[in-house]
Scaffold this motif. Structure first.
Motif, short mmCIF file in Angstrom:
data_model
loop_
_atom_site.label_atom_id
_atom_site.label_comp_id
_atom_site.label_asym_id
_atom_site.label_seq_id
_atom_site.Cartn_x
_atom_site.Cartn_y
_atom_site.Cartn_z
N PRO B 122 14.17 2.98 -0.22
CA PRO B 122 13.35 3.86 0.63
C PRO B 122 13.51 3.54 2.12
O PRO B 122 13.19 4.37 2.96
CB PRO B 122 11.92 3.58 0.18
CG PRO B 122 11.96 2.25 -0.47
CD PRO B 122 13.34 2.05 -1.02
N ASP B 125 9.10 0.57 5.91
CA ASP B 125 7.81 1.24 5.71
C ASP B 125 7.47 2.11 6.92
O ASP B 125 7.55 1.66 8.06
CB ASP B 125 6.72 0.16 5.53
CG ASP B 125 5.36 0.80 5.19
OD1 ASP B 125 5.30 2.06 5.15
OD2 ASP B 125 4.40 0.05 5.00
N HIS B 127 4.54 3.38 7.28
CA HIS B 127 3.09 3.20 7.45
C HIS B 127 2.30 4.47 7.23
O HIS B 127 1.10 4.51 7.48
CB HIS B 127 2.76 2.64 8.86
CG HIS B 127 3.41 1.34 9.14
ND1 HIS B 127 3.16 0.19 8.44
CD2 HIS B 127 4.39 1.03 10.04
CE1 HIS B 127 3.92 -0.78 8.90
NE2 HIS B 127 4.68 -0.32 9.87
N PRO B 129 1.55 7.77 4.38
CA PRO B 129 1.83 8.20 3.00
C PRO B 129 3.09 9.05 2.98
O PRO B 129 3.18 10.05 3.71
CB PRO B 129 0.60 9.04 2.63
CG PRO B 129 -0.47 8.66 3.62
CD PRO B 129 0.23 8.20 4.86
N THR B 130 4.08 8.59 2.21
CA THR B 130 5.39 9.27 2.20
C THR B 130 5.71 9.72 0.78
O THR B 130 5.60 8.93 -0.16
CB THR B 130 6.48 8.30 2.71
OG1 THR B 130 6.10 7.85 4.01
CG2 THR B 130 7.83 8.97 2.78
N ASN B 131 6.09 10.97 0.64
CA ASN B 131 6.45 11.49 -0.69
C ASN B 131 7.96 11.53 -0.81
O ASN B 131 8.66 11.99 0.09
CB ASN B 131 5.92 12.93 -0.87
CG ASN B 131 4.40 12.95 -0.90
OD1 ASN B 131 3.81 11.98 -1.39
ND2 ASN B 131 3.82 14.01 -0.37
N TYR B 132 8.47 11.01 -1.95
CA TYR B 132 9.92 11.04 -2.22
C TYR B 132 10.18 12.06 -3.32
O TYR B 132 9.41 12.15 -4.28
CB TYR B 132 10.40 9.65 -2.65
CG TYR B 132 10.34 8.65 -1.52
CD1 TYR B 132 9.19 7.90 -1.28
CD2 TYR B 132 11.41 8.51 -0.63
CE1 TYR B 132 9.11 7.03 -0.20
CE2 TYR B 132 11.35 7.64 0.44
CZ TYR B 132 10.19 6.90 0.64
OH TYR B 132 10.12 6.04 1.72
N ALA B 157 4.07 7.20 -8.35
CA ALA B 157 3.64 6.73 -7.02
C ALA B 157 4.23 5.35 -6.75
O ALA B 157 4.17 4.46 -7.59
CB ALA B 157 2.11 6.68 -6.97
N GLY B 158 4.81 5.22 -5.56
CA GLY B 158 5.29 3.90 -5.13
C GLY B 158 6.61 3.49 -5.76
O GLY B 158 7.14 2.42 -5.46
N GLN B 159 7.17 4.36 -6.64
CA GLN B 159 8.42 3.99 -7.31
C GLN B 159 9.61 4.59 -6.57
O GLN B 159 9.51 5.66 -5.95
CB GLN B 159 8.43 4.53 -8.75
CG GLN B 159 7.28 4.02 -9.62
CD GLN B 159 7.41 2.54 -9.90
OE1 GLN B 159 8.53 2.03 -10.04
NE2 GLN B 159 6.29 1.84 -9.93
N SER B 160 10.78 3.90 -6.67
CA SER B 160 11.99 4.43 -6.03
C SER B 160 13.04 4.74 -7.08
O SER B 160 14.22 4.40 -6.93
CB SER B 160 12.52 3.39 -5.02
OG SER B 160 11.58 3.22 -4.00
N ASN B 183 6.87 12.65 5.27
CA ASN B 183 5.48 12.29 5.63
C ASN B 183 5.05 13.20 6.77
O ASN B 183 5.79 14.10 7.16
CB ASN B 183 5.35 10.80 5.97
CG ASN B 183 6.03 10.44 7.28
OD1 ASN B 183 6.29 11.31 8.14
ND2 ASN B 183 6.35 9.17 7.46
#
Lengths: 173, 308, 308
Positions: B122, B125, B127, B129-132, B157-160, B183
């Motif tokens: 990713p 950071d 900083h 909230p970022t949506n992939y 959420a939070g996974q790459s 974001n």
């Protein structure tokens, strides 16, 4: 205390005292969370906002030791709890971090209000339906709901302090 | 409503300026509007608020914080009221960076769970909230033109990493795929990959087993081992080649390699080893001659060569 | 459709009779309807099929199996066709018992997860898919009348416990509760319980800690230990009593008990013990004087008494 409580089932007052302590613990946690999460730590900084929002305090005069009359005290206790239950409901959507604490506090207040209401019914006190419904404040921003949470929480704690003293007085053997 | 903070934009570039104004409507006459408006960022007062009366009678203070270095902060507007300070409004500032370009996009076709699994880095950071989102499409040529869109793959959420189920794939047709990061300060796209899923197939490790030396006929040759192996049934339809590696158990000797080897052998004689020595052996296979990824090495098998 | 099995009821009492008929419509003229219809249960032929021509020209065989002892079995209808046997239709029979009465319904109010957890014994296997539902309602008196229904609590598949979330409960009001078991052969209900959830509160184990002997003043008394304990913060609002149990570490001596004890003590001196001996101590608490369940014993603390 003049046999005032003799008409009550023995465990009723013990349960009420326990419920007050539980609500006080919930209320303290709500204030702690509002301070930690949103930096709203001092109710005295929100007096002005409280006036403009119209957040009222519930009276508990008939529970003060000078004028303690059992059914009036329990009726006023119920009306106050009912008001705080509605005030807490009006805070819905306060913030994701605070909602669980607010929901639990509201459940415990509603639980206690039901208990007192049913005991009044068992005492044969004819209640004309839920207490007068004073208008609820309308919160138009997340900040106002959080500030409202601090004020309602603080008012509720003082209300419960009075209630606890009265119930403990009634529970004295 | 007695006091209201308005912001140019609640989402700010980290380190960048933020300008806010707090307006006290004249409907708050009881506030005797001569009082001073003060600003706090988290719990620290911020000097530099410029206060003025507006034509409509309301009171407004405007402040500019030159460099916002908090990724999240509460900005509060206070009014001095008698000898107390009253909060009139509060807003939450969020500061960060536009999303960096995701990189190292890497995909594998897993025939066991029948999905194309892609993962990526990713980047630093933002900083915020970022949506992939893994965006892909089927394509005839080299993925310059989109033949048929494939539904977006949203990672947990939070996974790459994200898995595209088989039903959206044509295993032997090209797929154009890239990761989008988004974001509130912007969007960025990873470089695009273009491949046929089957060309990125990663086989399950083969099954390697020891064999007793040839019972009849020649006595057990010292310094030899007998093996047999086969790849997983689910991948037998794929032409593969394999490679065997072995090393003496305890010695700090690097692996020796035997390749290429077929994907199934009933009986393989491995000689030239040290007699009376414990060896560790492993096998892996890859789709061949068509492209693919090497499987993981099989679980190791430990065998002892016979005495001299 | 050339052959069709029809059953009075595909769900049968285990050991009970089952009657089936297989009808070959006259639209199967190519079957030259003089052939014999045969029946198989699983893989065994079943004699006793009564065959007849129906007015509309179709051929029908009816069979009654007096005692079906399989909980699950395939019933097939065959036709002798030339010198081969042809399956025309097949149906699955399921046999079992009506659901036994669930028993030993037992509930606990857990204040940590804020749920009322109930468990029960399902009773012997009915061999049929059986659904369990925890049915409850709020009640003023002794649960003879229903004040307000509570949504059914459906346990996870195969589980015999279910949790009712706090939002459906009035902790200090009675709740009537029972388990319903239902399968295709019937429904049964456990006996009803009637209680106020708070009266079944089970506290979290208290926290028991060792204390250094009194530093100032009197020298450490041989055969004494100093402790302090408190119950979990989340249950401090509940008036409780506790009991302490202790035993020498290795000796096969039964526990000694000290009760009742308050729910928090800054400093407790336990004397009358063997000097220079390792002891294991545990504490548990219960809501009191109002009713509740004992907490589990606290994790044990191991302490040594001083020399003589």
């Amino acid at each position: 205390p003049l046999g005032l409580a003799s008409s009550l089932p023995p465990s009723f007052l013990l349960k009420c005292l326990e419920q007050v302590r539980k609500i006080q613990a919930d209320g303290a946690q709500l204030q702690e969370r509002l301070c930690a999460t949103h930096k709203l730590c001092h109710p005295e900084e929100l007096v002005l906002l409280g006036h403009s929002l119209g957040i009222s305090q519930a009276p508990l005069g008939s529970c003060s030791s000078q004028a303690l009359e059992l059914t009036n005290c329990l009726s006023q206790l119920h009306s106050g709890l009912f008001l705080y239950q509605r005030l807490l409901q009006a805070l819905a959507g306060i913030s994701p971090e605070i909602t669980p604490t607010l929901d639990l506090l509201q459940l415990d207040v509603a639980d206690f209000a039901t208990n007192v209401w049913q005991q009044l019914e068992d005492l044969g006190v004819t209640l004309t339906g839920p207490p007068t419904q004073s208008p609820m404040p309308t919160f138009i921003s997340a900040f106002q709901r959080r500030a409202g949470g601090v004020l309602v929480g603080s008012n509720l704690q003082s209300f419960l302090e009075l209630a606890y003293r009265a119930l403990r007085y009634l529970a004295q053997p | 409503e007695c006091g209201h903070i308005s912001l140019s934009d609640p989402i700010i570039h980290l380190g960048g300026p933020v300008t806010a104004s707090c307006t006290i409507g004249q409907n708050c006459r009881h506030l005797k509007l001569q009082s001073e408006i003060l600003w706090k960022l988290e719990s620290e007062f911020q000097p530099g608020g410029r206060q003025q009366h507006l034509p409509d009678g309301s009171l407004e203070s405007t402040i500019t914080l030159p460099h916002l270095n908090h990724t999240q902060a509460h900005l509060s507007c206070y009014l001095r009221w008698g000898n107390s300070l009253q909060i009139l409004d509060q807003t939450e500032l969020q500061a960060g960076y536009p999303p960096p370009k995701p990189y190292n996009l890497f995909c594998l076709m897993n025939l066991t769970i029948n999905s194309l699994i892609c993962q990526w880095e990713p980047g630093p950071d933002s900083h915020l909230p970022t949506n992939y989102t893994l965006k892909s499409f089927q394509s005839r040529g080299n993925c310059q033109t989109q033949e048929k869109p494939i539904p977006d793959c949203i990672p947990a959420a939070g996974q790459s990493h994200c898995s595209i189920p088989r039903k959206y794939l044509l295993l032997y047709q090209n797929i154009g795929i890239r990761v989008q990061a988004e974001n509130k300060l912007g969007t960025s796209l990873s470089p695009q990959l273009c491949f046929a899923p089957m060309d990125l197939v990663k086989l399950e490790p083969p099954i390697l087993k020891a064999l007793a030396p040839r019972p009849e006929g020649d006595p057990a040759q010292p310094g030899c081992l007998w093996l047999h192996w086969h790849s997983q049934n689910s991948t037998l339809f794929i032409k593969q080649k394999c490679e065997l590696r072995y090393q003496p158990h305890l010695a700090e000797v690097s692996w020796a390699l035997v390749a290429p080897l077929p994907s199934r052998i009933l009986r393989h004689e491995l000689c030239g080893l040290l007699p009376a020595t414990a060896y560790i052996l492993q096998l892996r296979c890859i789709r061949s001659p068509l492209p693919g990824h090497w499987s993981d090495w099989s679980p190791s098998v430990e065998l002892n060569t016979t005495e001299q």
